[in-house]
Scaffold this motif. Sequence first.
Motif, PDB file in Angstrom:
ATOM      1  N   ASP A  36      54.534  32.264  38.542  1.00 14.49           N
ATOM      2  CA  ASP A  36      54.057  31.845  37.295  1.00 14.49           C
ATOM      3  C   ASP A  36      53.012  32.734  36.829  1.00 14.49           C
ATOM      4  O   ASP A  36      52.670  33.716  37.308  1.00 14.49           O
ATOM      5  CB  ASP A  36      53.796  30.290  37.316  1.00 14.49           C
ATOM      6  CG  ASP A  36      52.976  29.830  37.876  1.00 14.49           C
ATOM      7  OD1 ASP A  36      51.651  30.445  38.013  1.00 14.49           O
ATOM      8  OD2 ASP A  36      52.932  28.551  38.384  1.00 14.49           O
ATOM      9  N   THR A  37      52.416  32.533  35.500  1.00 15.43           N
ATOM     10  CA  THR A  37      51.397  33.274  35.279  1.00 15.43           C
ATOM     11  C   THR A  37      50.075  32.659  35.460  1.00 15.43           C
ATOM     12  O   THR A  37      49.050  33.253  34.970  1.00 15.43           O
ATOM     13  CB  THR A  37      51.422  33.183  33.645  1.00 15.43           C
ATOM     14  OG1 THR A  37      51.521  32.010  32.885  1.00 15.43           O
ATOM     15  CG2 THR A  37      52.595  33.994  33.165  1.00 15.43           C
ATOM     16  N   SER A  38      49.896  31.874  36.467  1.00 17.70           N
ATOM     17  CA  SER A  38      48.594  31.241  36.692  1.00 17.70           C
ATOM     18  C   SER A  38      47.802  32.233  37.655  1.00 17.70           C
ATOM     19  O   SER A  38      48.466  33.148  38.182  1.00 17.70           O
ATOM     20  CB  SER A  38      48.843  29.912  37.223  1.00 17.70           C
ATOM     21  OG  SER A  38      49.336  29.953  38.453  1.00 17.70           O
ATOM     22  N   THR A  39      46.403  31.763  37.745  1.00 19.06           N
ATOM     23  CA  THR A  39      45.894  32.807  38.637  1.00 19.06           C
ATOM     24  C   THR A  39      45.268  31.869  39.855  1.00 19.06           C
ATOM     25  O   THR A  39      44.916  30.595  39.527  1.00 19.06           O
ATOM     26  CB  THR A  39      44.737  33.638  38.188  1.00 19.06           C
ATOM     27  OG1 THR A  39      43.597  32.526  37.648  1.00 19.06           O
ATOM     28  CG2 THR A  39      45.147  34.513  36.901  1.00 19.06           C
ATOM     29  N   TYR A  40      44.961  32.516  40.944  1.00 24.83           N
ATOM     30  CA  TYR A  40      44.221  31.498  41.803  1.00 24.83           C
ATOM     31  C   TYR A  40      43.386  32.551  42.941  1.00 24.83           C
ATOM     32  O   TYR A  40      43.490  33.762  42.720  1.00 24.83           O
ATOM     33  CB  TYR A  40      45.278  31.000  42.835  1.00 24.83           C
ATOM     34  CG  TYR A  40      46.186  31.971  43.631  1.00 24.83           C
ATOM     35  CD1 TYR A  40      45.930  32.101  44.917  1.00 24.83           C
ATOM     36  CD2 TYR A  40      47.268  32.718  43.172  1.00 24.83           C
ATOM     37  CE1 TYR A  40      46.546  33.088  45.900  1.00 24.83           C
ATOM     38  CE2 TYR A  40      47.916  33.392  43.900  1.00 24.83           C
ATOM     39  CZ  TYR A  40      47.869  33.960  45.214  1.00 24.83           C
ATOM     40  OH  TYR A  40      48.414  34.734  45.695  1.00 24.83           O
ATOM     41  N   LEU A  41      42.645  31.973  43.598  1.00 23.23           N
ATOM     42  CA  LEU A  41      41.446  32.660  44.465  1.00 23.23           C
ATOM     43  C   LEU A  41      42.069  32.906  45.720  1.00 23.23           C
ATOM     44  O   LEU A  41      42.527  32.198  46.575  1.00 23.23           O
ATOM     45  CB  LEU A  41      40.357  31.815  44.643  1.00 23.23           C
ATOM     46  CG  LEU A  41      39.173  32.366  45.111  1.00 23.23           C
ATOM     47  CD1 LEU A  41      38.616  33.497  44.256  1.00 23.23           C
ATOM     48  CD2 LEU A  41      38.033  31.249  45.565  1.00 23.23           C
ATOM     49  N   LEU A  42      42.177  34.128  46.044  1.00 23.73           N
ATOM     50  CA  LEU A  42      42.520  34.801  47.189  1.00 23.73           C
ATOM     51  C   LEU A  42      41.298  34.366  48.330  1.00 23.73           C
ATOM     52  O   LEU A  42      40.187  34.531  48.150  1.00 23.73           O
ATOM     53  CB  LEU A  42      42.719  36.233  47.414  1.00 23.73           C
ATOM     54  CG  LEU A  42      44.066  36.848  46.860  1.00 23.73           C
ATOM     55  CD1 LEU A  42      44.069  38.247  46.930  1.00 23.73           C
ATOM     56  CD2 LEU A  42      45.212  36.298  47.477  1.00 23.73           C
ATOM     57  N   LYS A  43      41.943  33.942  49.638  1.00 25.53           N
ATOM     58  CA  LYS A  43      40.825  33.341  50.425  1.00 25.53           C
ATOM     59  C   LYS A  43      41.043  34.211  51.773  1.00 25.53           C
ATOM     60  O   LYS A  43      42.044  34.181  52.334  1.00 25.53           O
ATOM     61  CB  LYS A  43      41.010  31.866  50.618  1.00 25.53           C
ATOM     62  CG  LYS A  43      40.660  31.165  49.461  1.00 25.53           C
ATOM     63  CD  LYS A  43      40.578  29.829  49.529  1.00 25.53           C
ATOM     64  CE  LYS A  43      40.254  28.890  48.419  1.00 25.53           C
ATOM     65  NZ  LYS A  43      40.337  27.348  48.734  1.00 25.53           N
ATOM     66  N   ILE A 101      46.219  41.727  41.293  1.00 25.16           N
ATOM     67  CA  ILE A 101      44.964  41.358  41.294  1.00 25.16           C
ATOM     68  C   ILE A 101      44.745  41.242  39.727  1.00 25.16           C
ATOM     69  O   ILE A 101      45.007  41.743  38.881  1.00 25.16           O
ATOM     70  CB  ILE A 101      43.983  42.670  41.544  1.00 25.16           C
ATOM     71  CG1 ILE A 101      44.130  42.923  43.196  1.00 25.16           C
ATOM     72  CG2 ILE A 101      42.556  42.191  41.221  1.00 25.16           C
ATOM     73  CD1 ILE A 101      44.032  41.612  44.199  1.00 25.16           C
ATOM     74  N   HIS A 102      43.896  39.896  39.637  1.00 26.88           N
ATOM     75  CA  HIS A 102      43.450  39.441  38.144  1.00 26.88           C
ATOM     76  C   HIS A 102      42.042  40.156  38.129  1.00 26.88           C
ATOM     77  O   HIS A 102      41.823  40.850  36.945  1.00 26.88           O
ATOM     78  CB  HIS A 102      43.589  38.110  37.978  1.00 26.88           C
ATOM     79  CG  HIS A 102      43.208  37.465  36.872  1.00 26.88           C
ATOM     80  ND1 HIS A 102      41.662  36.955  36.538  1.00 26.88           N
ATOM     81  CD2 HIS A 102      43.666  37.688  35.523  1.00 26.88           C
ATOM     82  CE1 HIS A 102      41.455  36.886  35.521  1.00 26.88           C
ATOM     83  NE2 HIS A 102      42.577  36.982  34.802  1.00 26.88           N
ATOM     84  N   SER A 103      41.185  39.839  38.895  1.00 26.66           N
ATOM     85  CA  SER A 103      39.791  40.223  39.085  1.00 26.66           C
ATOM     86  C   SER A 103      39.112  40.239  40.005  1.00 26.66           C
ATOM     87  O   SER A 103      39.534  39.404  41.120  1.00 26.66           O
ATOM     88  CB  SER A 103      39.185  39.323  37.824  1.00 26.66           C
ATOM     89  OG  SER A 103      38.977  37.949  38.469  1.00 26.66           O
ATOM     90  N   VAL A 159      38.125  37.280  45.084  1.00 24.16           N
ATOM     91  CA  VAL A 159      39.191  37.932  44.385  1.00 24.16           C
ATOM     92  C   VAL A 159      40.274  36.831  43.696  1.00 24.16           C
ATOM     93  O   VAL A 159      40.625  36.130  44.423  1.00 24.16           O
ATOM     94  CB  VAL A 159      39.890  38.893  45.338  1.00 24.16           C
ATOM     95  CG1 VAL A 159      41.000  39.447  45.031  1.00 24.16           C
ATOM     96  CG2 VAL A 159      38.837  39.788  46.204  1.00 24.16           C
ATOM     97  N   ARG A 160      40.386  37.229  42.587  1.00 22.28           N
ATOM     98  CA  ARG A 160      41.376  36.327  41.930  1.00 22.28           C
ATOM     99  C   ARG A 160      42.533  37.232  41.714  1.00 22.28           C
ATOM    100  O   ARG A 160      42.580  38.178  41.477  1.00 22.28           O
ATOM    101  CB  ARG A 160      41.220  35.857  40.627  1.00 22.28           C
ATOM    102  CG  ARG A 160      39.931  34.686  40.508  1.00 22.28           C
ATOM    103  CD  ARG A 160      39.682  34.056  39.314  1.00 22.28           C
ATOM    104  NE  ARG A 160      40.706  32.962  39.129  1.00 22.28           N
ATOM    105  CZ  ARG A 160      40.815  31.845  39.594  1.00 22.28           C
ATOM    106  NH1 ARG A 160      39.897  31.467  40.492  1.00 22.28           N
ATOM    107  NH2 ARG A 160      41.667  31.030  39.392  1.00 22.28           N
ATOM    108  N   ALA A 161      43.896  36.513  41.972  1.00 25.68           N
ATOM    109  CA  ALA A 161      45.104  37.060  41.818  1.00 25.68           C
ATOM    110  C   ALA A 161      46.187  36.294  40.924  1.00 25.68           C
ATOM    111  O   ALA A 161      45.936  35.106  40.914  1.00 25.68           O
ATOM    112  CB  ALA A 161      45.952  37.314  43.097  1.00 25.68           C
ATOM    113  N   PHE A 162      47.202  37.106  40.451  1.00 26.39           N
ATOM    114  CA  PHE A 162      47.985  36.241  39.709  1.00 26.39           C
ATOM    115  C   PHE A 162      49.192  35.682  40.651  1.00 26.39           C
ATOM    116  O   PHE A 162      49.458  36.381  41.713  1.00 26.39           O
ATOM    117  CB  PHE A 162      48.707  37.216  38.711  1.00 26.39           C
ATOM    118  CG  PHE A 162      48.115  37.587  37.541  1.00 26.39           C
ATOM    119  CD1 PHE A 162      47.880  36.917  36.458  1.00 26.39           C
ATOM    120  CD2 PHE A 162      47.596  38.843  37.333  1.00 26.39           C
ATOM    121  CE1 PHE A 162      47.113  37.429  35.233  1.00 26.39           C
ATOM    122  CE2 PHE A 162      46.754  39.424  36.318  1.00 26.39           C
ATOM    123  CZ  PHE A 162      46.531  38.345  35.255  1.00 26.39           C
ATOM    124  N   SER A 163      49.595  34.585  40.296  1.00 27.39           N
ATOM    125  CA  SER A 163      50.841  33.968  41.332  1.00 27.39           C
ATOM    126  C   SER A 163      52.040  34.628  40.861  1.00 27.39           C
ATOM    127  O   SER A 163      52.216  35.012  39.861  1.00 27.39           O
ATOM    128  CB  SER A 163      50.889  32.554  40.556  1.00 27.39           C
ATOM    129  OG  SER A 163      51.982  31.917  41.487  1.00 27.39           O
TER     130      SER A 163
END
Length: 126
Positions: free
Chosen positions: A75-82, A56-58, A68-72
């Motif tokens: 890689d080091t990018s983040t994305y929105l969990l849906k 979990i990022h935030s 809810v944002r999570a780290f991929s």
Amino acid sequence: MGTPRRAMFASLLAGGAVVATGQAADAASSETRHLLVAELRSGDLVVGTGGTVVRIHSVSRSSGRYAVRAFSPFDTSTYLLKPRSGTTFSAAQRFVVLLRRVPASAVPLTARPVVAPPSVIDGGRP
């Protein structure tokens, strides 16, 4: 309802299914926690969409819903969990939390899976 079935059901609510044998599900369920989305913290390892384990990022709240944002994991990018519908989770949504507040250095990145292109047969009628 047995423990493996309960662990599987909880993981499905979290957005993905955990693939495990009955014995592995028993072992995992004794250490996992099923927490409400509001209780998630940065660094928590959870079961995400498609059964992947993500960090979990935030978590942010807006109008009683949670983004809810999570780290991929690749890689080091983040994305929105849906969730299955929409882009935010209700306050009643539970996640399967595997570990709490894990530092980034403890989570090795994995290679992105290579998907073979689909085989196309040309020249025939549908």
